[in-house]
Design a protein around this motif. Structure first.
Motif, PDB file in Angstrom:
ATOM      1  N   ILE A 128       1.205  -1.263   0.037  1.00 39.38           N
ATOM      2  CA  ILE A 128       0.382   0.305   0.183  1.00 39.38           C
ATOM      3  C   ILE A 128       0.641   1.259  -0.236  1.00 39.38           C
ATOM      4  N   ALA A 129       1.015   2.802  -0.295  1.00 32.83           N
ATOM      5  CA  ALA A 129       0.875   4.084  -0.713  1.00 32.83           C
ATOM      6  C   ALA A 129      -0.495   4.383  -0.491  1.00 32.83           C
ATOM      7  N   PRO A 130      -0.120   5.484   0.900  1.00 31.61           N
ATOM      8  CA  PRO A 130      -0.963   6.483   1.075  1.00 31.61           C
ATOM      9  C   PRO A 130      -1.428   7.090   0.425  1.00 31.61           C
ATOM     10  N   GLY A 131      -1.751   8.406   0.872  1.00 29.10           N
ATOM     11  CA  GLY A 131      -1.446   9.730   0.163  1.00 29.10           C
ATOM     12  C   GLY A 131      -1.304  10.222  -1.549  1.00 29.10           C
ATOM     13  N   ALA A 132      -2.019   8.851  -2.276  1.00 29.19           N
ATOM     14  CA  ALA A 132      -1.411   9.067  -3.866  1.00 29.19           C
ATOM     15  C   ALA A 132      -2.284   9.779  -4.465  1.00 29.19           C
ATOM     16  N   ARG A 171      -9.887  11.414   1.115  1.00 33.20           N
ATOM     17  CA  ARG A 171      -9.507  12.385   1.449  1.00 33.20           C
ATOM     18  C   ARG A 171      -9.091  13.196   0.605  1.00 33.20           C
ATOM     19  N   THR A 172      -9.522  15.050   0.666  1.00 33.73           N
ATOM     20  CA  THR A 172      -9.210  15.767  -0.217  1.00 33.73           C
ATOM     21  C   THR A 172      -7.754  16.072   0.323  1.00 33.73           C
ATOM     22  N   GLU A 173      -7.113  17.542  -1.031  1.00 31.09           N
ATOM     23  CA  GLU A 173      -5.649  17.420  -0.582  1.00 31.09           C
ATOM     24  C   GLU A 173      -6.256  19.288  -1.196  1.00 31.09           C
ATOM     25  N   PRO A 174      -6.130  20.064  -0.662  1.00 34.31           N
ATOM     26  CA  PRO A 174      -5.252  21.418  -1.540  1.00 34.31           C
ATOM     27  C   PRO A 174      -4.167  21.715  -1.773  1.00 34.31           C
ATOM     28  N   ASP A 220      -9.023  14.781  -5.246  1.00 35.81           N
ATOM     29  CA  ASP A 220      -9.321  13.545  -4.141  1.00 35.81           C
ATOM     30  C   ASP A 220      -7.620  13.129  -4.067  1.00 35.81           C
ATOM     31  N   ILE A 221      -7.861  12.205  -2.649  1.00 34.03           N
ATOM     32  CA  ILE A 221      -6.255  11.691  -2.618  1.00 34.03           C
ATOM     33  C   ILE A 221      -7.048   9.998  -2.318  1.00 34.03           C
TER      34      ILE A 221
END
Length: 254
Positions: A84-88, A105-108, A214-215
């Motif tokens: 797994i790789a998170p934050g992708a 989650r989302t990321e600005p 989107d993340i």
């Protein structure tokens, strides 16, 4: 003696059942405030660490964390040595070797500067205008930003400069080497505040949003089956619906 043997057998049976019930998955992390980092006590923490642990626990998996630079992390996912790789961010290139979860989650994604850029809306035209005015803007090699920013980077647009890490860009921005850089706003501001304190500076920090991206979690196609991805997707959806994810996010970003 028999009782000791029986006790050992029972413990082994329970341990084996627990492992079977909660299989392990390998996941990477790198220093990335406020998402992945070690606190002053040396404990691994951060928004993505908490989210991944909560999601995996609810899905019935144990996570084993391995510290990896992002570029190496992607190679390991492609090879199947990391699950797994998170934050992708999702890209066609990554979809060749990885399954993607539903967004967790989302990321600005933003342009970060210590100069007032005097723009109300950051888009392709206003960014090109900044570059024409002599702005030098950094980005991290291997990172994905807004699609139109990625296109400008791929085209070798003058004024856009590659760098090795957001930590380097934070220091370079405060030192006047760059006029700005692309990054997740929360991560960049956290790094800049830390770098500013170390330098004893007082620069104002400006953020101009490119998009709310989107993340996703990335799962190695070589090591992880679609049934596992489906299980995580069901868990993520349930945690969005019951507010579990929002409560964890609020603790870091509000």
């Amino acid at each position: 003696m028999r009782s000791r043997v029986l006790k050992w057998v029972l413990l082994l049976t329970v341990s084996t059942a627990a492992l079977a019930e909660n299989p392990s998955m390998r996941i990477g992390w790198e220093d990335w405030l406020p998402y992945q980092y070690r606190d002053t006590a040396g404990e691994l923490t951060g928004l993505d660490i908490e989210l991944m642990n909560a999601i995996a626990e609810r899905a019935g998996y144990n996570l084993f964390w391995h510290k990896l630079a992002w570029k190496k992390h992607l190679w390991e996912v492609a090879a199947g040595s990391i699950d797994i790789a998170p934050g992708a961010s999702k890209t066609p290139e990554r979809e060749e070797y990885a399954h993607f979860s539903v967004p967790y989650r989302t990321e600005p994604v933003s342009l970060i500067t210590v100069k007032e850029a005097s723009i109300s809306d950051l888009n392709r035209d206003t960014l090109l205008s900044l570059l024409d005015r002599g702005f030098t803007i950094g980005y991290v090699t291997g990172y994905s930003y807004a699609p139109w920013v990625n296109e400008l980077i791929d085209a070798g647009t003058p004024g856009l400069k590659a760098a090795k890490s957001e930590e380097y860009l934070s220091g370079a921005l405060l030192d006047g080497i760059f006029d700005g850089f692309f990054a997740d706003a929360f991560s960049a501001v956290a790094n800049l505040k830390e770098a500013r304190e170390q330098r004893g500076g007082d620069q104002l920090i400006y953020t101009y949003t490119l998009e709310e991206a989107d993340i996703y979690m990335m799962f190695s196609k070589f090591a992880v089956g679609t049934d596992v991805v489906d299980r995580f997707n069901q868990t993520i959806t349930a945690m969005h619906n019951d507010g579990s994810i929002d409560r964890i996010v609020a603790g870091y970003l509000q």
